[in-house]
Design a protein around this motif. Structure first.
Motif, PDB file in Angstrom:
ATOM      1  N   TYR A   1       0.914  -1.206   0.025  1.00  0.00           N
ATOM      2  CA  TYR A   1       0.066   0.044   0.171  1.00  0.00           C
ATOM      3  C   TYR A   1       0.831   1.299   0.010  1.00  0.00           C
ATOM      4  O   TYR A   1       0.286   2.246  -0.302  1.00  0.00           O
ATOM      5  CB  TYR A   1      -0.982   0.095   1.201  1.00  0.00           C
TER       6      TYR A   1
ATOM      7  N   HIS B   1      -7.745   1.381  -4.043  1.00  0.00           N
ATOM      8  CA  HIS B   1      -7.342   2.185  -2.973  1.00  0.00           C
ATOM      9  C   HIS B   1      -7.753   1.880  -1.781  1.00  0.00           C
ATOM     10  O   HIS B   1      -7.463   2.627  -0.608  1.00  0.00           O
ATOM     11  CB  HIS B   1      -7.082   3.736  -3.428  1.00  0.00           C
TER      12      HIS B   1
ATOM     13  N   LEU C   1      -4.963   0.441   7.236  1.00  0.00           N
ATOM     14  CA  LEU C   1      -3.997   0.835   6.175  1.00  0.00           C
ATOM     15  C   LEU C   1      -3.226   2.189   6.542  1.00  0.00           C
ATOM     16  O   LEU C   1      -2.618   2.674   5.898  1.00  0.00           O
ATOM     17  CB  LEU C   1      -4.864   1.044   4.879  1.00  0.00           C
TER      18      LEU C   1
END
Length: 377
Positions: free
Chosen positions: A55, A144, A174
């Motif tokens: 990520y 995303h 995240l």
């Protein structure tokens, strides 16, 4: 003579618009395509326990993608101006952004505004209408881990449950920082009449330039990003469906609420078609910031709802003044309007990166196809 000049300008806009459309379509192909392929190719990193690395790479490429969108409005001459509070201190903190919503141009212009700050776009989560999931940019937002909220009264409770789940399962793990919310839940032109009827029925202020904000998503976000409430609800449920199996010590508290007032020249919003075709004359859109530490925001639901409504009533007054006088009423210590300066060299470099990456992927797939054909035949 003036009439002839106007005719010539109009005729010039047609090839200009066609060229811009073709370029933007091509831009979508080689940017979205190569972004998606890289994310698929790198997916094993997630499965092998390197989610943070995956990520981090994705966030960088996501920023590059949004820079392409920022370039479209910059290229058309639609400049963004910033004013109000200094937001430097919240750039790397957990921040909820709330903004008025007028047209399809709001999001691209916010992207253009944030593009110049490297801390924001890689670590941002957008809350958007579920219809955007099925647009060309939908696959990027899915990868995303943006959140698609379902509209409609019947789906409202379910949408808030899904939002809470998404915050716990995606936003927090995240390590996202900024969260973008449009509390009005739709464009001004679509919601205005219904909002005014609702305001009249419930003895709320009459609003012309904004609509009555909805509070459900704000309450959900404030509850989910509050370690004390998470601790109180741990191993219990929100509603009847979502079990909070999260350690409250891992919840980073929301630290700021950034209220952005989007003010278009003379109250005439830029829409996506104008950004794509560039037929509107160059103009300046004003983004006015008001930054609130969470300590200044009420915690209980009723007071929080009133606080949000007061922010929108304040927007109404400021926009009314701006549209009538051309001057936005700013606080004494506020930053005066300054342009958001884009970097054309960076745009060029990013285009070259995406084009080179697309060429690489085409060559890889061509080689794989020829190799498979050789094995088969």
């Amino acid at each position: 003579m003036d009439r002839m000049c106007n005719v010539c300008k109009t005729l010039f806009l047609i090839p200009k618009g066609i060229f811009r459309l073709c370029f933007i379509l091509l831009n979508n192909v080689y940017c979205i395509g190569t972004y998606t392929i890289w994310m698929i190719m790198l997916y094993p990193l997630r499965r092998l326990g390197y989610q943070d690395m995956y990520y981090k790479i994705e966030g960088k490429m996501f920023h590059w993608m949004l820079a392409m969108v920022a370039m479209w409005s910059w290229w058309a001459g639609y400049e963004v101006m910033e004013a109000g509070d200094d937001i430097t201190e919240c750039l790397e903190d957990r921040t909820l952004v709330i903004a008025n919503h007028q047209s399809t141009g709001d999001v691209p212009l916010l992207m253009a505004t944030f593009n110049t700050r490297r801390q924001i776009l890689p670590n941002i989560m957008w809350i958007m209408d579920s219809v955007f999931k099925y647009t060309n940019f939908g696959i990027v937002s899915v990868i995303h881990q943006d959140f698609f909220i379902m509209s409609g009264r019947k789906l409202r409770e379910r949408s808030l449950l899904n939002l809470a789940s998404h915050i716990y399962k995606k936003y927090i793990p995240l390590k996202r920082k900024w969260l973008i919310l449009f509390p009005e839940g739709g464009f001004l032109r679509k919601r205005k009449v219904g909002s005014q009827k609702y305001a009249l029925k419930n003895n709320l202020p009459h609003l012309e330039h904004v609509t009555v904000p909805r509070v459900g998503a704000l309450h959900t976000i404030m509850d989910c990003l509050n370690p004390e409430k998470v601790a109180a609800n741990n191993n219990s449920t929100i509603g009847t469906e979502i079990t909070l199996l999260i350690d409250e010590t891992s919840v980073q508290k929301l630290e700021w609420i950034l209220d952005i007032t989007i003010a278009y020249p003379k109250g005439n919003p830029i829409d996506l078609a104008e950004i794509v075709f560039g037929y509107r004359p160059p103009c300046k859109t004003l983004m006015v910031y008001k930054l609130y530490p969470l300590s200044q925001v009420p915690k209980d639901p009723d007071s929080l709802s009133k606080w949000l409504l007061n922010r929108w009533v304040e927007k109404e007054r400021m926009l009314e003044t701006y549209y009538q006088t051309g001057e936005f009423p700013l606080d004494e210590n506020s930053q005066l309007p300054t342009p958001v300066v884009q970097d054309p060299l960076r745009f060029l470099i990013l285009h070259l990166i995406f084009i080179a990456s697309t060429y690489f992927h085409v060559q890889v797939f061509a080689a794989a196809y020829h190799y498979c054909s050789y094995l088969i035949y």
